[in-house]
Design an enzyme around this catalytic site. Structure first.
Site, PDB file in Angstrom:
ATOM      1  N   GLY A 108       0.830  -1.210   0.000  1.00  0.00           N
ATOM      2  CA  GLY A 108       0.000   0.000   0.000  1.00  0.00           C
ATOM      3  C   GLY A 108       0.857   1.249   0.000  1.00  0.00           C
ATOM      4  CG  ASP A 132       2.654  -9.566   5.213  1.00  0.00           C
ATOM      5  OD1 ASP A 132       1.789  -8.718   4.931  1.00  0.00           O
ATOM      6  OD2 ASP A 132       2.846  -9.973   6.375  1.00  0.00           O
ATOM      7  CG  MET A 174       0.681 -11.762  11.684  1.00  0.00           C
ATOM      8  SD  MET A 174       1.257 -10.100  12.067  1.00  0.00           S
ATOM      9  CE  MET A 174      -0.195  -9.460  12.922  1.00  0.00           C
ATOM     10  CG  HIS A 266      -0.080  -7.586  15.928  1.00  0.00           C
ATOM     11  ND1 HIS A 266      -1.320  -8.160  15.766  1.00  0.00           N
ATOM     12  CD2 HIS A 266      -0.056  -6.517  15.089  1.00  0.00           C
ATOM     13  CE1 HIS A 266      -2.018  -7.467  14.891  1.00  0.00           C
ATOM     14  NE2 HIS A 266      -1.277  -6.479  14.462  1.00  0.00           N
TER      15      HIS A 266
HETATM   16  O1  F6P Z   1       1.242  -6.551   6.605  1.00  0.00           O
HETATM   17  C1  F6P Z   1       1.826  -6.920   7.811  1.00  0.00           C
HETATM   18  C2  F6P Z   1       0.791  -7.525   8.727  1.00  0.00           C
HETATM   19  O2  F6P Z   1       1.404  -7.883   9.931  1.00  0.00           O
HETATM   20  C3  F6P Z   1       0.099  -8.742   8.158  1.00  0.00           C
HETATM   21  O3  F6P Z   1       0.888  -9.912   8.242  1.00  0.00           O
HETATM   22  C4  F6P Z   1      -1.132  -8.797   9.030  1.00  0.00           C
HETATM   23  O4  F6P Z   1      -2.189  -9.510   8.432  1.00  0.00           O
HETATM   24  C5  F6P Z   1      -1.471  -7.306   9.155  1.00  0.00           C
HETATM   25  O5  F6P Z   1      -0.251  -6.598   9.012  1.00  0.00           O
HETATM   26  C6  F6P Z   1      -2.098  -6.928  10.463  1.00  0.00           C
HETATM   27  O6  F6P Z   1      -2.470  -5.566  10.336  1.00  0.00           O
HETATM   28  P1  F6P Z   1      -2.648  -4.649  11.639  1.00  0.00           P
HETATM   29  O7  F6P Z   1      -1.283  -4.477  12.249  1.00  0.00           O
HETATM   30  O8  F6P Z   1      -3.188  -3.357  11.095  1.00  0.00           O
HETATM   31  O9  F6P Z   1      -3.579  -5.382  12.558  1.00  0.00           O
END
Ligand code: F6P
Length: 357
Positions: A108, A132, A174, A266
Site C-alpha cells: 500500500g 509478509d 502472520m 503481532h
Molecule cells: O502486513 C503486515 C501484517 O502484519 C500482516 O501480516 C497482518 O495480516 C497485518 O499486518 C495486520 O495488520 P494490523 O497491524 O493493522 O492489525
C-alpha cells in the site's frame, strides 16, 4: 517516511539513510505517522547541525540510539485518506521545499509512493518493508528475517511442551495473503506440515490433510512425540476451528489425542531487527540516497531481485525497479501467476512429502 504495517529494520533504515545523507551534506526531515503525517504536515528533524562533522551535519541522537530497536521511530499508519487525490494533493503541497522523499513500507505504501511520484515534483523512491515478503521484484523485504527468527524461536518453545505431552500443535503465523513466512519457517522449525492460502484447499481438504499428517506421524513406527503444523493466516479456516474439526475427525480412532492451537499474531512483528535486516536496511538505504541524489524517482530499491528487468547499482545485491513494475509483479505474486510464487509452491510440494518423515 515509514508507512503501513511496521516491521523490524525500519529504524535501521532510518538510521542508515540519515547518516549517509548527513555524510553528503543533505539535511533530513522525518514524516511522522506515514501518509497521515504527510497530509497533515507533521515533520521532525532527523539530522542535527554538527560543526565538527565534515559536512556540518550528523544524525540526531535519537536516530542513532533507536537504530537497533524494532518498530519505527517515526511512527507509521495505514492511511485510507491517501487513496483520494484531494489528500494526495495536500500531501504534495507539504513536500514543497523538500527535494526527495524515501518511503519505507509495503504494497500500500509503495502504491502511494508511485502515485505521489506521478503527481508531484518531489523525487520519490521506495524501500520494501513488510514481514509478509509479498512485495514484487525483491527477494527479501525489511522485517522478514527477524519475523522468521521469531517464528522459529516460538516453534522451538512450543515443541518443548508438545514433546512433553505428546501433543499436536497448530501454530498460526502472520503474512496476510502470502504464505511465505509459514513456508519458510516450517522448513526451518522442522514442522510436520504447513498450510498456505496458495495451496487453494477447501476446509474439508485441509482437515483431511491435517488428519492424515497426524495419523502418519503418530501411529507409524516413528511414533512422533510432537506433531507441529504451521498455518498461514491467509488460510481462512480460523486456528481454533481447525483444531476442533481435526479433533472431532480423529476422536474415534485416537480418543486420547490432544491438539492445541497457538496464534502468534503481532508477536511476529516486534523485536529487535536481526543482523540480516539491519544489513539489508543499510545497503538499501545507501542505494536509495544515491538514487535520489542522481535525480531518480518512481523507483524501488530491491534486494537480490528474483525477477529480471532491474537496473544494477554499485551494490551487486541491490537493483532499481520502477514502482509500476514492482506493483505489477506484486499483483502477480499474490494471484499466483508470478514465477516466484510458482517456484515457492513447487518447492513446497517437493518438500511437503519430506516434512513429516
Ligand atoms: O502486513 C503486515 C501484517 O502484519 C500482516 O501480516 C497482518 O495480516 C497485518 O499486518 C495486520 O495488520 P494490523 O497491524 O493493522 O492489525
Amino acid at each position: 517516511m515509514t508507512s503501513g504495517g511496521d516491521s523490524p529494520g525500519m529504524n535501521a533504515a532510518i538510521r542508515s539513510m540519515v547518516k549517509v545523507s548527513a555524510a553528503r551534506g543533505v539535511r533530513v526531515m522525518g514524516v511522522i505517522d506515514g501518509y497521515d503525517g504527510l497530509i497533515d504536515g507533521v515533520f521532525r528533524e532527523l539530522t542535527a547541525f554538527s560543526p565538527g562533522s565534515p559536512m556540518g551535519l550528523a544524525a540526531a541522537t535519537e536516530v542513532d540510539l533507536l537504530g537497533n530497536e524494532g518498530g519505527t521511530l517515526l511512527g507509521s499508519a495505514r492511511c485510507a485518506r491517501f487513496r483520494e487525490k484531494e489528500w494526495r494533493t495536500r500531501a504534495a503541497g507539504n513536500l514543497r521545499g523538500i527535494d526527495g522523499l524515501l518511503v519505507v513500507g509495503g504494497n500500500g505504501s509503495l502504491t502511494g509512493a508511485h502515485l505521489l511520484a506521478q503527481e508531484c515534483a518531489t523525487l520519490v523512491v521506495g524501500i520494501p518493508a513488510s514481514i509478509d515478503n509479498d512485495i514484487g521484484c525483491t527477494g527479501m523485504a525489511l522485517g522478514v528475517d527477524t519475523a522468521l527468527n521469531t517464528i522459529v524461536e516460538s516453534c522451538d518453545r512450543i515443541t518443548d511442551t508438545a514433546r512433553s505431552h505428546k501433543r499436536v500443535f497448530v501454530i498460526e503465523v502472520m503474512g496476510r495473503q502470502s504464505g511465505y513466512l509459514a513456508m519458510a519457517s516450517a522448513v526451518a522449525a522442522g514442522a510436520d506440515g504447513v498450510l498456505l492460502r496458495e495451496q487453494g484447499r477447501s476446509e474439508e481438504t485441509i482437515v483431511d490433510s491435517v488428519a492424515a499428517m497426524i495419523r502418519a506421524g503418530i501411529t507409524s513406527d516413528r511414533a512422533r512425540r510432537r506433531i507441529l503444523i504451521i498455518k498461514a493466516e491467509g488460510v481462512e479456516v480460523p486456528c481454533t476451528r481447525l483444531v476442533r474439526l481435526v479433533q472431532e475427525r480423529l476422536v474415534t480412532d485416537m480418543p486420547t489425542l490432544e491438539i492445541r492451537g497457538t496464534v502468534l499474531g503481532h508477536l511476529v512483528r516486534g523485536g529487535r531487527p536481526s543482523y540480516q535486516d539491519r544489513m539489508i536496511a543499510g545497503r538499501l538505504s545507501l542505494a536509495a540516497v544515491d538514487a535520489l541524489l542522481e535525480g531518480v524517482t518512481d523507483t524501488m530499491l530491491a534486494w537480490m531481485a528474483p525477477v529480471p528487468g532491474g537496473t544494477p547499482t554499485s551494490d551487486p545485491a541491490v537493483s532499481r525497479f520502477s514502482l509500476a513494475r514492482v506493483l505489477e509483479e506484486t499483483d502477480a505474486l499474490l494471484d499466483g501467476t508470478s514465477v516466484v510464487t510458482r517456484w515457492r509452491l513447487q518447492t513446497l510440494n517437493a518438500l511437503e512429502g519430506a516434512l513429516g518423515l
